[in-house]
Design a protein around this motif. Sequence first.
Motif, PDB file in Angstrom:
ATOM      1  N   ILE A  56       0.857  -1.188   0.000  1.00  0.00           N
ATOM      2  CA  ILE A  56       0.000   0.000   0.000  1.00  0.00           C
ATOM      3  C   ILE A  56       0.889   1.231   0.000  1.00  0.00           C
ATOM      4  O   ILE A  56       1.760   1.388   0.873  1.00  0.00           O
ATOM      5  CB  ILE A  56      -0.918   0.005   1.244  1.00  0.00           C
ATOM      6  CG1 ILE A  56      -1.767  -1.271   1.270  1.00  0.00           C
ATOM      7  CG2 ILE A  56      -1.797   1.248   1.266  1.00  0.00           C
ATOM      8  CD1 ILE A  56      -2.438  -1.533   2.597  1.00  0.00           C
ATOM      9  N   LYS A  57       0.688   2.126  -0.949  1.00  0.00           N
ATOM     10  CA  LYS A  57       1.513   3.321  -1.057  1.00  0.00           C
ATOM     11  C   LYS A  57       1.225   4.296   0.084  1.00  0.00           C
ATOM     12  O   LYS A  57       0.137   4.283   0.669  1.00  0.00           O
ATOM     13  CB  LYS A  57       1.273   3.999  -2.405  1.00  0.00           C
ATOM     14  CG  LYS A  57       1.801   3.196  -3.588  1.00  0.00           C
ATOM     15  CD  LYS A  57       1.689   3.987  -4.875  1.00  0.00           C
ATOM     16  CE  LYS A  57       2.278   3.213  -6.051  1.00  0.00           C
ATOM     17  NZ  LYS A  57       2.180   3.969  -7.323  1.00  0.00           N
ATOM     18  N   GLU A  77       0.299   7.279   0.306  1.00  0.00           N
ATOM     19  CA  GLU A  77      -0.881   8.138   0.208  1.00  0.00           C
ATOM     20  C   GLU A  77      -2.131   7.512   0.819  1.00  0.00           C
ATOM     21  O   GLU A  77      -3.056   8.212   1.243  1.00  0.00           O
ATOM     22  CB  GLU A  77      -1.170   8.486  -1.259  1.00  0.00           C
ATOM     23  CG  GLU A  77      -0.091   9.301  -1.940  1.00  0.00           C
ATOM     24  CD  GLU A  77       0.942   8.445  -2.642  1.00  0.00           C
ATOM     25  OE1 GLU A  77       1.471   8.888  -3.681  1.00  0.00           O
ATOM     26  OE2 GLU A  77       1.211   7.316  -2.155  1.00  0.00           O
ATOM     27  N   ALA A  78      -2.179   6.177   0.857  1.00  0.00           N
ATOM     28  CA  ALA A  78      -3.390   5.490   1.320  1.00  0.00           C
ATOM     29  C   ALA A  78      -3.211   4.773   2.657  1.00  0.00           C
ATOM     30  O   ALA A  78      -4.176   4.214   3.193  1.00  0.00           O
ATOM     31  CB  ALA A  78      -3.856   4.483   0.265  1.00  0.00           C
ATOM     32  N   GLY A 122       6.209   2.374   1.565  1.00  0.00           N
ATOM     33  CA  GLY A 122       4.828   1.951   1.718  1.00  0.00           C
ATOM     34  C   GLY A 122       4.661   0.901   2.790  1.00  0.00           C
ATOM     35  O   GLY A 122       5.610   0.528   3.497  1.00  0.00           O
ATOM     36  N   TRP A 129      -8.778   0.744  -5.119  1.00  0.00           N
ATOM     37  CA  TRP A 129      -7.692   1.564  -4.573  1.00  0.00           C
ATOM     38  C   TRP A 129      -6.546   1.829  -5.552  1.00  0.00           C
ATOM     39  O   TRP A 129      -5.525   2.401  -5.158  1.00  0.00           O
ATOM     40  CB  TRP A 129      -7.149   0.904  -3.302  1.00  0.00           C
ATOM     41  CG  TRP A 129      -8.064   1.150  -2.145  1.00  0.00           C
ATOM     42  CD1 TRP A 129      -9.011   0.319  -1.638  1.00  0.00           C
ATOM     43  CD2 TRP A 129      -8.140   2.344  -1.356  1.00  0.00           C
ATOM     44  NE1 TRP A 129      -9.668   0.901  -0.596  1.00  0.00           N
ATOM     45  CE2 TRP A 129      -9.155   2.153  -0.395  1.00  0.00           C
ATOM     46  CE3 TRP A 129      -7.452   3.559  -1.378  1.00  0.00           C
ATOM     47  CZ2 TRP A 129      -9.487   3.129   0.538  1.00  0.00           C
ATOM     48  CZ3 TRP A 129      -7.779   4.527  -0.444  1.00  0.00           C
ATOM     49  CH2 TRP A 129      -8.789   4.314   0.503  1.00  0.00           C
ATOM     50  N   PHE A 157      -2.957   3.119  -5.724  1.00  0.00           N
ATOM     51  CA  PHE A 157      -2.268   3.169  -4.438  1.00  0.00           C
ATOM     52  C   PHE A 157      -2.036   1.799  -3.808  1.00  0.00           C
ATOM     53  O   PHE A 157      -1.625   1.707  -2.655  1.00  0.00           O
ATOM     54  CB  PHE A 157      -3.046   4.047  -3.454  1.00  0.00           C
ATOM     55  CG  PHE A 157      -3.305   5.428  -3.968  1.00  0.00           C
ATOM     56  CD1 PHE A 157      -2.262   6.309  -4.197  1.00  0.00           C
ATOM     57  CD2 PHE A 157      -4.595   5.842  -4.258  1.00  0.00           C
ATOM     58  CE1 PHE A 157      -2.485   7.583  -4.685  1.00  0.00           C
ATOM     59  CE2 PHE A 157      -4.838   7.105  -4.745  1.00  0.00           C
ATOM     60  CZ  PHE A 157      -3.779   7.982  -4.963  1.00  0.00           C
ATOM     61  N   ILE A 158      -2.290   0.736  -4.543  1.00  0.00           N
ATOM     62  CA  ILE A 158      -2.130  -0.602  -3.993  1.00  0.00           C
ATOM     63  C   ILE A 158      -1.710  -1.549  -5.113  1.00  0.00           C
ATOM     64  O   ILE A 158      -2.091  -1.355  -6.267  1.00  0.00           O
ATOM     65  CB  ILE A 158      -3.461  -1.068  -3.340  1.00  0.00           C
ATOM     66  CG1 ILE A 158      -3.275  -2.356  -2.556  1.00  0.00           C
ATOM     67  CG2 ILE A 158      -4.543  -1.236  -4.387  1.00  0.00           C
ATOM     68  CD1 ILE A 158      -4.496  -2.739  -1.727  1.00  0.00           C
ATOM     69  N   ARG A 159      -0.904  -2.549  -4.771  1.00  0.00           N
ATOM     70  CA  ARG A 159      -0.524  -3.556  -5.759  1.00  0.00           C
ATOM     71  C   ARG A 159      -0.379  -4.913  -5.082  1.00  0.00           C
ATOM     72  O   ARG A 159      -0.074  -5.001  -3.894  1.00  0.00           O
ATOM     73  CB  ARG A 159       0.763  -3.179  -6.491  1.00  0.00           C
ATOM     74  CG  ARG A 159       1.996  -3.105  -5.631  1.00  0.00           C
ATOM     75  CD  ARG A 159       3.205  -2.665  -6.451  1.00  0.00           C
ATOM     76  NE  ARG A 159       4.400  -2.521  -5.629  1.00  0.00           N
ATOM     77  CZ  ARG A 159       5.231  -3.510  -5.339  1.00  0.00           C
ATOM     78  NH1 ARG A 159       5.008  -4.739  -5.828  1.00  0.00           N
ATOM     79  NH2 ARG A 159       6.296  -3.314  -4.583  1.00  0.00           N
TER      80      ARG A 159
END
Length: 298
Positions: free
Chosen positions: A222-223, A225-226, A248, A268, A271-273
Amino acid sequence: MMKDRDKIAMRLTQIIVKLNDGAELSTGELAEEFNVVPRTIERDFERLGMLPIEIRGKGMGRRYKMAEYGLGRLSFNDIRNFATLLGQKRLFGKLDDGFISDILNAKLNSAFLIKHYGYEEPQISRDDFNALSASVLRHWQIQCVYNAKNRVLKPYKMINNNGIWYLLADDKGVLKNFALAKLSNLKFSEHEFTPKAEFLERIEQNDSNWFSDTNFIVTLCIKPEAIEYFRRKPILANMKILSDDEKGLVVETKVAYDDEILRIVKYWLPFIRIIKPLDLKKKFENLLEKYLDDEKKA
């Protein structure tokens, strides 16, 4: 001067009190009582869509009544708080359905489990939805067809997972989720069953909306920003933090179905992978590639 949201809350409170007491209400009578146009009353009942309200008729003669199993379940404080939140929800559009549902009396709300964001219509008739809810509360077996197979189910919970409605039920001794949209030939009876203590305990302790004996672990990044949002809200069930640095937050979560996590990842982006499992990561990449290809062709 009374604000619009306060007027809405007061009107909704009075309507719910009447319904909770067993009154049958009409659009025309309520419009006259509150000095509003009929369309306002219709919007009020749209706001009350998560309550088990039976509707018949059309136009000014449309009538509304609380389903029998919901009568008398709400205290006045429940009703007042619920109505206030609903009035604000329509104006600001940011209140979570799960948060609102928690305001309801536990006896009524025990039929439902609503978490996370999003909402869609159950894709079955209101009568069937209400009958399913009543079967959950009264521990009555139901019959249906699901995936072209006749089934006799013992229903435990109505679940809204990210906007999609499911029935959590005992199918021959196994606790499973059934998408409401795929249920057909529903038949209701008063054949009562005794809920299994082990299933009730699983439902109570499992903070995921999914119940399955074949769970698998997904690792996500999760980056920054989130990150704060994921820390504050239970978006991922059983979330375990593996690392937290300037790049992250790397976390693990346990899921039962691919779509359970893919819906969250889609929501999301960017902002997510997905880190692993690799086959799920590849599946998601293929979905994105197909989406981009379709957009180019459009």
